[in-house]
Write a protein that holds these residues in place. Sequence first.
Motif, PDB file in Angstrom:
ATOM      1  N   ARG A   8       0.819  -1.212   0.000  1.00 38.55           N
ATOM      2  CA  ARG A   8       0.000   0.000   0.000  1.00 38.55           C
ATOM      3  C   ARG A   8       0.853   1.262   0.000  1.00 38.55           C
ATOM      4  O   ARG A   8       0.352   2.346  -0.277  1.00 38.55           O
ATOM      5  CB  ARG A   8      -0.905   0.006   1.227  1.00 38.55           C
ATOM      6  CG  ARG A   8      -1.920  -1.120   1.246  1.00 38.55           C
ATOM      7  CD  ARG A   8      -2.775  -1.056   2.501  1.00 38.55           C
ATOM      8  NE  ARG A   8      -3.742  -2.152   2.546  1.00 38.55           N
ATOM      9  CZ  ARG A   8      -4.586  -2.356   3.552  1.00 38.55           C
ATOM     10  NH1 ARG A   8      -4.559  -1.541   4.593  1.00 38.55           N
ATOM     11  NH2 ARG A   8      -5.433  -3.364   3.523  1.00 38.55           N
ATOM     12  N   THR A   9       2.137   1.124   0.324  1.00 40.62           N
ATOM     13  CA  THR A   9       3.021   2.290   0.344  1.00 40.62           C
ATOM     14  C   THR A   9       3.541   2.624  -1.051  1.00 40.62           C
ATOM     15  O   THR A   9       4.182   3.655  -1.233  1.00 40.62           O
ATOM     16  CB  THR A   9       4.226   2.046   1.272  1.00 40.62           C
ATOM     17  OG1 THR A   9       5.045   0.996   0.719  1.00 40.62           O
ATOM     18  CG2 THR A   9       3.769   1.637   2.666  1.00 40.62           C
ATOM     19  N   ALA A  10       3.272   1.746  -2.040  1.00 44.52           N
ATOM     20  CA  ALA A  10       3.773   1.968  -3.405  1.00 44.52           C
ATOM     21  C   ALA A  10       2.682   2.592  -4.270  1.00 44.52           C
ATOM     22  O   ALA A  10       1.491   2.283  -4.110  1.00 44.52           O
ATOM     23  CB  ALA A  10       4.232   0.647  -4.013  1.00 44.52           C
ATOM     24  N   PRO A  11       3.051   3.459  -5.224  1.00 46.60           N
ATOM     25  CA  PRO A  11       2.061   4.015  -6.161  1.00 46.60           C
ATOM     26  C   PRO A  11       1.435   2.923  -7.018  1.00 46.60           C
ATOM     27  O   PRO A  11       2.036   1.862  -7.239  1.00 46.60           O
ATOM     28  CB  PRO A  11       2.892   4.976  -7.018  1.00 46.60           C
ATOM     29  CG  PRO A  11       4.138   5.232  -6.250  1.00 46.60           C
ATOM     30  CD  PRO A  11       4.397   3.988  -5.441  1.00 46.60           C
ATOM     31  N   ALA A  12       0.229   3.208  -7.526  1.00 42.80           N
ATOM     32  CA  ALA A  12      -0.487   2.223  -8.337  1.00 42.80           C
ATOM     33  C   ALA A  12       0.331   1.797  -9.555  1.00 42.80           C
ATOM     34  O   ALA A  12       0.310   0.624  -9.960  1.00 42.80           O
ATOM     35  CB  ALA A  12      -1.833   2.789  -8.764  1.00 42.80           C
ATOM     36  N   GLY A  13       1.044   2.747 -10.154  1.00 46.08           N
ATOM     37  CA  GLY A  13       1.849   2.411 -11.327  1.00 46.08           C
ATOM     38  C   GLY A  13       2.948   1.417 -11.021  1.00 46.08           C
ATOM     39  O   GLY A  13       3.271   0.544 -11.850  1.00 46.08           O
ATOM     40  N   VAL A  14       3.530   1.520  -9.828  1.00 43.37           N
ATOM     41  CA  VAL A  14       4.580   0.576  -9.426  1.00 43.37           C
ATOM     42  C   VAL A  14       3.986  -0.814  -9.230  1.00 43.37           C
ATOM     43  O   VAL A  14       4.569  -1.825  -9.639  1.00 43.37           O
ATOM     44  CB  VAL A  14       5.273   1.064  -8.139  1.00 43.37           C
ATOM     45  CG1 VAL A  14       6.213   0.000  -7.588  1.00 43.37           C
ATOM     46  CG2 VAL A  14       6.026   2.355  -8.404  1.00 43.37           C
ATOM     47  N   ILE A  15       2.813  -0.890  -8.616  1.00 38.17           N
ATOM     48  CA  ILE A  15       2.159  -2.181  -8.409  1.00 38.17           C
ATOM     49  C   ILE A  15       1.838  -2.842  -9.747  1.00 38.17           C
ATOM     50  O   ILE A  15       2.060  -4.044  -9.941  1.00 38.17           O
ATOM     51  CB  ILE A  15       0.876  -2.004  -7.580  1.00 38.17           C
ATOM     52  CG1 ILE A  15       1.203  -1.409  -6.207  1.00 38.17           C
ATOM     53  CG2 ILE A  15       0.144  -3.330  -7.426  1.00 38.17           C
ATOM     54  CD1 ILE A  15       2.154  -2.220  -5.378  1.00 38.17           C
ATOM     55  N   ALA A  16       1.330  -2.060 -10.710  1.00 40.39           N
ATOM     56  CA  ALA A  16       1.030  -2.610 -12.029  1.00 40.39           C
ATOM     57  C   ALA A  16       2.298  -3.088 -12.731  1.00 40.39           C
ATOM     58  O   ALA A  16       2.333  -4.166 -13.346  1.00 40.39           O
ATOM     59  CB  ALA A  16       0.321  -1.555 -12.873  1.00 40.39           C
ATOM     60  N   ALA A  17       3.375  -2.291 -12.636  1.00 43.23           N
ATOM     61  CA  ALA A  17       4.641  -2.678 -13.276  1.00 43.23           C
ATOM     62  C   ALA A  17       5.198  -3.951 -12.664  1.00 43.23           C
ATOM     63  O   ALA A  17       5.780  -4.787 -13.361  1.00 43.23           O
ATOM     64  CB  ALA A  17       5.651  -1.534 -13.153  1.00 43.23           C
ATOM     65  N   ALA A  18       5.010  -4.112 -11.345  1.00 46.86           N
ATOM     66  CA  ALA A  18       5.500  -5.327 -10.692  1.00 46.86           C
ATOM     67  C   ALA A  18       4.767  -6.554 -11.222  1.00 46.86           C
ATOM     68  O   ALA A  18       5.360  -7.621 -11.402  1.00 46.86           O
ATOM     69  CB  ALA A  18       5.318  -5.214  -9.185  1.00 46.86           C
ATOM     70  N   GLY A  19       3.464  -6.420 -11.481  1.00 41.21           N
ATOM     71  CA  GLY A  19       2.728  -7.539 -12.070  1.00 41.21           C
ATOM     72  C   GLY A  19       3.221  -7.880 -13.460  1.00 41.21           C
ATOM     73  O   GLY A  19       3.365  -9.059 -13.819  1.00 41.21           O
ATOM     74  N   LEU A  20       3.523  -6.856 -14.265  1.00 35.26           N
ATOM     75  CA  LEU A  20       4.070  -7.104 -15.598  1.00 35.26           C
ATOM     76  C   LEU A  20       5.457  -7.733 -15.518  1.00 35.26           C
ATOM     77  O   LEU A  20       5.859  -8.495 -16.408  1.00 35.26           O
ATOM     78  CB  LEU A  20       4.119  -5.803 -16.397  1.00 35.26           C
ATOM     79  CG  LEU A  20       2.771  -5.254 -16.844  1.00 35.26           C
ATOM     80  CD1 LEU A  20       2.938  -3.886 -17.481  1.00 35.26           C
ATOM     81  CD2 LEU A  20       2.107  -6.220 -17.834  1.00 35.26           C
ATOM     82  N   ASP A  21       6.197  -7.423 -14.451  1.00 40.67           N
ATOM     83  CA  ASP A  21       7.513  -8.020 -14.244  1.00 40.67           C
ATOM     84  C   ASP A  21       7.399  -9.541 -14.159  1.00 40.67           C
ATOM     85  O   ASP A  21       8.227 -10.270 -14.720  1.00 40.67           O
ATOM     86  CB  ASP A  21       8.128  -7.451 -12.961  1.00 40.67           C
ATOM     87  CG  ASP A  21       9.636  -7.580 -12.912  1.00 40.67           C
ATOM     88  OD1 ASP A  21      10.260  -7.720 -13.979  1.00 40.67           O
ATOM     89  OD2 ASP A  21      10.194  -7.532 -11.812  1.00 40.67           O
ATOM     90  N   VAL A  22       6.376 -10.007 -13.476  1.00 44.09           N
ATOM     91  CA  VAL A  22       6.167 -11.455 -13.362  1.00 44.09           C
ATOM     92  C   VAL A  22       5.935 -12.072 -14.742  1.00 44.09           C
ATOM     93  O   VAL A  22       6.496 -13.127 -15.084  1.00 44.09           O
ATOM     94  CB  VAL A  22       4.973 -11.752 -12.433  1.00 44.09           C
ATOM     95  CG1 VAL A  22       4.675 -13.246 -12.396  1.00 44.09           C
ATOM     96  CG2 VAL A  22       5.237 -11.222 -11.033  1.00 44.09           C
ATOM     97  N   VAL A  23       5.118 -11.399 -15.555  1.00 47.06           N
ATOM     98  CA  VAL A  23       4.836 -11.897 -16.909  1.00 47.06           C
ATOM     99  C   VAL A  23       6.123 -11.945 -17.736  1.00 47.06           C
ATOM    100  O   VAL A  23       6.401 -12.920 -18.450  1.00 47.06           O
ATOM    101  CB  VAL A  23       3.783 -11.015 -17.594  1.00 47.06           C
ATOM    102  CG1 VAL A  23       3.559 -11.468 -19.037  1.00 47.06           C
ATOM    103  CG2 VAL A  23       2.469 -11.052 -16.823  1.00 47.06           C
ATOM    104  N   CYS A  24       6.936 -10.888 -17.612  1.00 43.97           N
ATOM    105  CA  CYS A  24       8.192 -10.845 -18.377  1.00 43.97           C
ATOM    106  C   CYS A  24       9.148 -11.945 -17.938  1.00 43.97           C
ATOM    107  O   CYS A  24       9.818 -12.576 -18.781  1.00 43.97           O
ATOM    108  CB  CYS A  24       8.855  -9.485 -18.209  1.00 43.97           C
ATOM    109  SG  CYS A  24       7.981  -8.135 -19.009  1.00 43.97           S
ATOM    110  N   HIS A  25       9.235 -12.194 -16.635  1.00 48.05           N
ATOM    111  CA  HIS A  25      10.104 -13.271 -16.156  1.00 48.05           C
ATOM    112  C   HIS A  25       9.677 -14.617 -16.740  1.00 48.05           C
ATOM    113  O   HIS A  25      10.519 -15.437 -17.132  1.00 48.05           O
ATOM    114  CB  HIS A  25      10.067 -13.347 -14.638  1.00 48.05           C
ATOM    115  CG  HIS A  25      10.771 -12.210 -13.972  1.00 48.05           C
ATOM    116  ND1 HIS A  25      10.666 -11.970 -12.618  1.00 48.05           N
ATOM    117  CD2 HIS A  25      11.587 -11.250 -14.457  1.00 48.05           C
ATOM    118  CE1 HIS A  25      11.382 -10.907 -12.306  1.00 48.05           C
ATOM    119  NE2 HIS A  25      11.944 -10.453 -13.398  1.00 48.05           N
ATOM    120  N   ALA A  26       8.379 -14.846 -16.794  1.00 46.49           N
ATOM    121  CA  ALA A  26       7.883 -16.110 -17.348  1.00 46.49           C
ATOM    122  C   ALA A  26       8.242 -16.228 -18.829  1.00 46.49           C
ATOM    123  O   ALA A  26       8.675 -17.289 -19.297  1.00 46.49           O
ATOM    124  CB  ALA A  26       6.372 -16.201 -17.147  1.00 46.49           C
TER     125      ALA A  26
END
Length: 224
Positions: A196-214
Amino acid sequence: MPQPPAPETPRETLFTVEATPFKFGPGAAADAGWEAARLGMRRAFVVVDPALAGGEAAGRVLASLRGAGVEVILYTDVRVEPDLPSLERAGAAARASGADGFVGLGGGSTLDTAKVANLLATHGGAVMDWVNPPVGGGRAVPGPLRPLLAIPTTAGSGSEATTVAILDLPELGIKSGISHRSLRPAQALVDPELTRTAPAGVIAAAGLDVVCHAAESLLSRPYT
């Protein structure tokens, strides 16, 4: 006469499963002091994302550490996508601190910076000595590092659970890293409230990071 097919490139078929011990749940970060003391820390080099340094999350973690009698050396010179100069600076600061343990609070870049700072403070050398070949020297880590307590604030990099620290080498147009089982944190505190301390854009980018790793796992080619 038709030529025989070229032999296939050998592929690894064995893998090892190891895991960082972790506590998961709302409020887990409050155990930072207890866990650091349990790991034997008396003087901790605490690597914190500069965007978090003055916020509630960092305040809670630092208060927990100090409440457990752990002296804090705060380090916030962390670069998103760590590069060679930023990691060398972190290593120099860690060596000078005399810390007997490390704490990382932030995203993957922060935790990777803490891993490399720990490596350089414990075993010396320059960053590129340890980077994977053929980019770096590929020096083998000779033994254990000081304990590292990893407290992620994003979900995506998984750095709190891995043996890898990644660095950006823009002059070569690549990313590379250091990989060794001794880089794995000794303990992780995974507190979903910290996201909750991170901006929404950071949370979305982190989810895309998982997709990229896969995707990278399927598409990356052996360096040979």
